[in-house]
Design a protein around this motif. Structure first.
Motif, short mmCIF file in Angstrom:
data_model
loop_
_atom_site.label_atom_id
_atom_site.label_comp_id
_atom_site.label_asym_id
_atom_site.label_seq_id
_atom_site.Cartn_x
_atom_site.Cartn_y
_atom_site.Cartn_z
N ASP A 1 -1.02 9.83 6.30
CA ASP A 1 -0.54 10.81 5.32
C ASP A 1 -0.36 10.19 3.94
N ALA A 2 0.12 8.95 3.93
CA ALA A 2 0.46 8.30 2.66
C ALA A 2 -0.74 7.66 1.98
N ALA A 3 -1.68 7.15 2.76
CA ALA A 3 -2.76 6.34 2.17
C ALA A 3 -4.16 6.85 2.48
N GLY A 4 -4.28 7.91 3.24
CA GLY A 4 -5.60 8.41 3.59
C GLY A 4 -6.08 7.87 4.93
N GLN A 5 -7.11 8.51 5.48
CA GLN A 5 -7.56 8.19 6.83
C GLN A 5 -8.02 6.74 6.97
N ARG A 6 -8.94 6.29 6.13
CA ARG A 6 -9.52 4.95 6.30
C ARG A 6 -8.49 3.86 6.03
N THR A 7 -7.74 4.00 4.95
CA THR A 7 -6.72 2.99 4.65
C THR A 7 -5.64 3.00 5.71
N GLY A 8 -5.28 4.20 6.19
CA GLY A 8 -4.29 4.29 7.26
C GLY A 8 -4.74 3.58 8.52
N GLU A 9 -6.02 3.72 8.85
CA GLU A 9 -6.57 3.03 10.02
C GLU A 9 -6.53 1.51 9.82
N PHE A 10 -6.79 1.07 8.60
CA PHE A 10 -6.73 -0.36 8.30
C PHE A 10 -5.31 -0.91 8.48
N LEU A 11 -4.32 -0.18 7.98
CA LEU A 11 -2.92 -0.60 8.15
C LEU A 11 -2.54 -0.61 9.63
N ALA B 1 1.23 9.46 -3.87
CA ALA B 1 1.69 10.11 -5.09
C ALA B 1 3.15 10.54 -4.96
N HIS B 2 3.61 10.70 -3.73
CA HIS B 2 4.98 11.17 -3.47
C HIS B 2 5.70 10.18 -2.57
N HIS B 3 6.95 9.92 -2.89
CA HIS B 3 7.83 9.12 -2.03
C HIS B 3 9.13 9.88 -1.80
N GLN B 4 9.77 9.55 -0.68
CA GLN B 4 11.08 10.12 -0.41
C GLN B 4 12.10 9.56 -1.40
N SER B 5 13.18 10.28 -1.59
CA SER B 5 14.23 9.83 -2.50
C SER B 5 15.08 8.75 -1.83
N ALA B 6 15.82 8.00 -2.63
CA ALA B 6 16.72 6.99 -2.10
C ALA B 6 17.81 7.64 -1.25
N ASN B 7 18.24 8.86 -1.64
CA ASN B 7 19.25 9.56 -0.85
C ASN B 7 18.74 9.85 0.55
N THR C 1 9.87 4.14 5.50
CA THR C 1 10.66 5.36 5.41
C THR C 1 10.49 6.04 4.06
N PHE C 2 10.37 5.28 2.99
CA PHE C 2 10.09 5.87 1.68
C PHE C 2 8.75 6.62 1.69
N ALA C 3 7.79 6.17 2.52
CA ALA C 3 6.43 6.73 2.49
C ALA C 3 6.25 7.95 3.39
N VAL D 1 0.84 -1.21 0.00
CA VAL D 1 0.00 0.00 0.00
C VAL D 1 0.87 1.25 0.00
N LEU D 2 1.92 1.26 0.84
CA LEU D 2 2.79 2.44 0.93
C LEU D 2 3.60 2.65 -0.34
N LEU D 3 3.78 1.58 -1.12
CA LEU D 3 4.51 1.70 -2.39
C LEU D 3 3.61 2.20 -3.52
N ILE D 4 2.33 1.73 -3.53
CA ILE D 4 1.45 1.99 -4.67
C ILE D 4 0.61 3.26 -4.49
#
Length: 459
Positions: A308-318, A205-211, A284-286, A199-202
């Motif tokens: 922040d990354a997936a929204g309120q409801r999905t975040g609660e599910f995770l 819309a924004h991810h942190q950089s590898a650096n 950490t990427f998320a 979920v945090l990968l897909i």
């Protein structure tokens, strides 16, 4: 490090070997090798330790300490686990560490055994407290998000008490039920990590950089020496990778214990290392807002990342997936803790030993020891009513207590050299060098995690 039979041409069966070690078979021996592994894997619980101390890691070294500290600590934990596994194969008893110390130091065995047992007991009670209190913090955050049940200290302590009582009741029903739940827990953890990371990968819309993920260093400790801050950040990995001695404590209930116990110790560490690193990297990427994550109103930085990354409801599910894993973890920790108490009391090392080592005739489990573990863990959570830093102290106590108990028999095995009587699972000529490095690492972290974590130091 392969299975080799060097003790005798015919390997004794479990009950015979236990009698050779001085004990009668009292507990029900019904656990498979997978179930033995499942207990340790569940207590390690990457969805518990990795997440509950993630916020501390964000302040002490940040992504650099979290991401690179994990494999660094992992190498040394594998060495400690290898040393323990070899000794476990030789002495597969519920007492585990303290019994090993007694057998490996025949002249001063009682003293070594006493110190090992008490370090193990204190560490196990502390880790049970840390696991269930951590689960309580996450559960309270979830309830506040979904029902408005506020995360004030009184509510947190009340929930911690309820969780511990439930875990006591589950363990009272018997080892078969707990074994089934532990088997379920393995898949809950593995699929849980895949779901969370997926979920945090897909979704975002924004991810942190590898650096950022692999190279960003953060120091919010007040200390000016960066290497010291990095070392403090190792607590996340070192605390998470504890509890694998559970496989040893469950050997009197495990079939083919001299082989299944060592495999359970080592495999639980290796699987946790891989899955835990994937989880930390994905989390950490998320991160969307570093400062916002640290200052989250939920009090749980991973929960804020989920939302922040997936929204309120999905975040609660995770968050709910993580809570489920943490509850499994606490249940297994009570199991292992109670077996250690039972064995320690069986050898007369606890006040009121006759009471604590009694076996429930119906379930053939040490019910009294279960409730001593529950009460002891609850007592350690009480200081959090007055001091929010108490949780960090409990996790440090758990690491110091458990790893000291892990290292003593490994060190004594090194001292024995070729006199060590190997079990069917052993390290061959690698036993001594592995034990030496493992012992040095534990001596190092014993000092490290007693040092102050913030500056200025206040008392």
């Amino acid at each position: 490090m392969t299975d080799q039979l060097k003790v005798s041409p015919v390997e004794p069966d479990d009950d015979t070997r236990l009698r050779q070690l001085g004990y009668a078979q009292e507990l029900r021996r019904s656990m498979s090798g997978f179930s033995n592994f499942a207990v340790s894997f569940t207590i390690i619980s990457i969805l518990s330790g990795c997440l509950t101390l993630y916020g501390i890691g964000l302040n002490t070294g940040g992504p650099v300490a979290l991401i690179w500290g994990w494999p660094l600590v992992g190498v040394f934990v594998v060495l400690v686990g290898l040393g323990m596994a070899e000794v476990c194969s030789s002495f597969p008893t519920a007492g585990g560490l303290y019994y090993w110390a007694a057998k490996l130091a025949p002249r001063k065995g009682p003293a070594w055994s006493w110190f090992t047992g008490w370090f193990n007991l204190v560490g196990q009670v502390a880790v049970t407290a840390g696991i269930d209190y951590g689960a309580t913090i996450f559960l309270n955050a979830f309830l506040e998000l979904t029902t408005g049940f506020t995360a004030v200290p009184a509510h947190t302590i009340m929930l911690a008490g309820i969780i511990l009582v439930v875990h006591g009741l589950l363990n009272t029903f018997g080892v078969r039920l707990v074994a089934v739940l532990n088997n379920i827990s393995v898949w809950w953890h593995l699929f849980g990590v895949l779901i969370i990371v997926g979920v945090l990968l897909i979704v975002p819309a924004h991810h942190q950089s590898a650096n950022f993920v692999f190279g960003h260093f953060v120091n919010n400790t007040g200390w000016g020496f960066a290497p010291y801050v990095f070392l403090l950040g190792l607590l996340n990995a070192q605390y998470t990778l504890t509890g694998f001695d559970a496989s040893a404590h469950m050997t009197e209930e495990t079939k083919s214990a001299a082989r299944s116990g060592p495999r359970g110790i080592l495999n639980s560490i290796l699987v946790s290392l891989v899955a835990g690193w994937v989880l930390l990297i994905g989390l950490t990427f998320a991160i969307q807002d570093y400062k916002g994550t640290l200052g989250t109103a939920t009090g749980v930085p991973p929960a804020q990342i989920f939302i922040d990354a997936a929204g309120q409801r999905t975040g609660e599910f995770l968050l709910l997936i993580a809570i489920g894993a943490q509850l499994f973890c606490g249940m297994s920790s009570v199991t292992a803790n109670s077996r250690m108490i039972y064995a320690f009391a069986r050898d007369g090392a606890l006040p009121g030993s006759n009471f604590w080592h009694r076996i429930n005739k119906r379930t053939r489990t040490p019910t009294n020891s279960v409730w001593l573990a529950v009460v002891g863990a609850f007592v350690l959570t009480l200081p959090s009513l007055w001091n929010t830093t108490a949780y960090g102290a409990v996790t440090s106590i758990a690491v110091i207590g458990l790893y000291t108990a892990y290292a003593i028999p490994v060190f004594l095995r090194v001292r024995q050299g070729d006199r060590f009587e190997r079990g069917p699972w052993h390290l061959g000529r690698w036993g001594r060098p592995v034990g030496i490095v493992a012992s040095i690492w534990v001596a190092f972290i014993f000092i490290l995690f007693m040092l102050p974590t913030g500056y200025p130091v206040s008392f």
